[in-house]
Design an enzyme around this catalytic site. Structure first.
Site, mmCIF file in Angstrom:
data_model
loop_
_atom_site.group_PDB
_atom_site.id
_atom_site.type_symbol
_atom_site.label_atom_id
_atom_site.label_comp_id
_atom_site.label_asym_id
_atom_site.label_seq_id
_atom_site.Cartn_x
_atom_site.Cartn_y
_atom_site.Cartn_z
ATOM 1 N N HIS A 156 65.435 46.395 61.661
ATOM 2 C CA HIS A 156 64.339 46.512 62.631
ATOM 3 C C HIS A 156 62.980 46.188 61.996
ATOM 4 C CE1 HIS A 156 67.302 48.733 65.104
ATOM 5 N NE2 HIS A 156 67.622 49.274 63.931
ATOM 6 N N SER A 277 42.800 25.700 56.181
ATOM 7 C CA SER A 277 42.239 25.724 57.522
ATOM 8 C C SER A 277 40.952 24.918 57.524
ATOM 9 C CB SER A 277 41.966 27.171 57.930
ATOM 10 O OG SER A 277 40.967 27.207 58.925
ATOM 11 N N LYS A 283 42.011 30.325 53.739
ATOM 12 C CA LYS A 283 43.386 30.267 54.246
ATOM 13 C C LYS A 283 44.316 29.364 53.440
ATOM 14 C CE LYS A 283 44.924 31.659 57.666
ATOM 15 N NZ LYS A 283 44.708 31.462 59.090
ATOM 16 N N GLU A 290 56.798 27.191 58.910
ATOM 17 C CA GLU A 290 56.472 27.290 60.340
ATOM 18 C C GLU A 290 57.041 26.110 61.114
ATOM 19 O OE1 GLU A 290 52.290 29.200 61.199
ATOM 20 O OE2 GLU A 290 52.165 27.992 59.391
#
Ligand code: ARG
Length: 456
Positions: A156, A277, A283, A290
């Site tokens: 979980h 970024s 970043k 992804e």
């Protein structure tokens, strides 16, 4: 001026219809396997005395020249000739004349395209098998360095029990092992020769299908001519295999994304697989995992497209089947790239064992071990579960780990607790206790890795 398709027709094919029905814009990718299939077909025709030795020599000479043109990117593809098959046949006739017109004896584009797709897919599957093995090798190499690295195992997405990081990695080895066996199985059904089925009913020439199959290294011939030209199960099976592989890689990707975030800080993905970024200078985004996660969408979408393509299609060949190509090419391209890039990314992954161990300690990961300890001292598991729940609640309130509680504090929850409890409360103790096959004890993980190496 637009041409008629053939003298059977009175009206010419309009430009829009030509564009709509032509497949050469994408099936040109089958050129080399198409030539390979044609060479074998011509050899069979000659062996069966359906064409002369001279015809065969001319055909092979022409096809070899076309092969070179294709390989050098010099072949002039034309939408006027609809697809890869007609383009190549027309060029062959232009090069060798009369003999070229005999190549299509005893075959149809229907069995030809089915053969091409199988030859092409077989090659792709073989590449994937090598790629999957390579990725497994990278996983093993990383795992071997981290048999004793302890991390929290999750259920979980909550800290559950401590595990060896190598154990976690080896879970992916198992998934990929199943993926390989699925592909090997799908390859068997892919590697059956449709050629000889002709348009749908077979051919009146005395062909030798087994001979063609042998030349093309097929395991056997498709048993029913109508099934041979219409079946696309093999593409659907392959796509399903690809979907599962991508699913596994997307799970791995999701973990890498989580683990590389500041909140986990378990790993660092190498710069080459990340981007910055345009606005936030700090970043470093995990783009590649992804994208892998995102690309599952298209692969699964193609699976649905193919299933839908075949649904309720009457026997035998229908032009619908031309729509099998773009999805399956995209699946193969996606998977070939993904497997290659993923192996490189794993190879360059930086691991942060201290942060992993810290997270395992913080999360009360050894609570089950305390419960098991009490069971071994005679308490029933349900009761010991209740005792430990109270102890954890107390520790959370005190902002302490279980192992930080004093013996007298622990004994408030059960008189069965003794000095030896601390052994069970350590992460190492927890791991070492799980030394059965499939367990996370370093000794068991080491054995699993040895076994895995033998499979490669
Ligand atoms: N381009 C076609 C395809 O991809 C080849 C077979 C065409 N057969 C036919 N009878 N029109 O399926």
């Amino acid at each position: 001026m637009a041409n008629k398709w053939s003298d059977r027709f009175d009206e010419p094919t309009s430009d829009i219809v030509k564009r709509y029905s032509a497949s050469v814009g994408f099936d040109f990718r089958l050129a080399l396997v198409d030539i390979q299939g044609s060479m074998a077909h011509a050899q069979m025709l000659n062996k069966q005395k359906i064409i002369t030795k001279k015809d065969l020599t001319d055909i092979l000479r022409g096809l070899k020249l076309i092969q070179k043109e294709v390989e050098r990117g010099q072949f002039q593809w034309s939408i006027d000739d609809e697809d890869v098959h007609l383009n190549i046949e027309k060029r062959l006739i232009a090069i060798v004349g009369e003999a070229g017109k005999k190549l299509h004896t005893g075959r149809s584009r229907n069995d030809q395209v089915a053969t091409d797709m199988r030859l092409w897919l077989r090659g792709v599957i073989d590449q994937h098998l090598i790629q999957l093995g390579n990725l497994q090798k990278k996983i093993i190499q990383l795992a071997e360095k981290h048999i004793d690295t302890i991390m929290p195992g999750f259920t979980h997405l909550q800290v559950a029990q401590p595990v060896s990081f190598a154990h976690h990695l080896m879970a992916y080895f198992e998934m990929l092992q199943r993926d390989k066996s699925r592909l090997i199985d799908a390859r068997k059904r892919t590697n059956q020769l449709p050629l000889g089925a002709a348009a749908l009913a077979g051919t009146s020439y005395a062909i030798d299908r087994k001979y063609t199959a042998k030349l093309l290294k097929f395991d056997g011939v498709a048993e029913n001519s109508m099934d041979a030209v219409s079946d696309r199960d093999f593409l659907i099976e392959y796509n399903a295999c690809a979907s599962l592989i991508m699913t596994h890689l997307s799970r791995f990707s999701e973990e890498l994304i989580l683990w590389s975030s500041d909140f986990f800080n378990f790993v660092e993905i190498s710069d080459g697989f990340c981007t910055g970024s345009s606005i936030m200078p700090q970043k470093k985004n995990p783009d590649i995992p992804e994208l892998v996660r995102g690309k599952v969408g298209r692969v699964n979408g193609h699976l649905v497209a193919l299933l839908t393509l075949m649904k309720a299609q009457p026997l035998s060949y229908n032009k619908d089947n031309q729509e099998d190509k773009e999805p399956i090419f995209d699946v193969a391209d996606t998977l070939l790239d993904t497997l290659e890039i993923f192996a490189e990314m794993i190879d360059k992954l930086q691991v942060k064992p201290i942060n992993m161990e810290h997270a395992a300690i913080k999360g009360y990961a050894t609570a089950t071990d305390l419960a098991d300890y009490l069971v071994k001292k005679g308490l029933a598991f349900r009761d010991s579960h209740g005792v430990v729940a109270k102890a954890v609640k107390y520790a959370i309130k005190q902002e302490l780990n279980l192992a930080d509680l004093s013996l007298s504090e622990l004994q408030k929850f059960s008189k069965l607790i003794d000095q030896d409890v601390y052994k069970s409360l350590t992460l190492k103790g927890s791991l070492n206790a799980r030394k059965h096959v499939g367990g996370t004890a370093p000794i068991a993980v080491k054995r699993a890795i040895q076994k895995a190496k033998l499979l490669l």
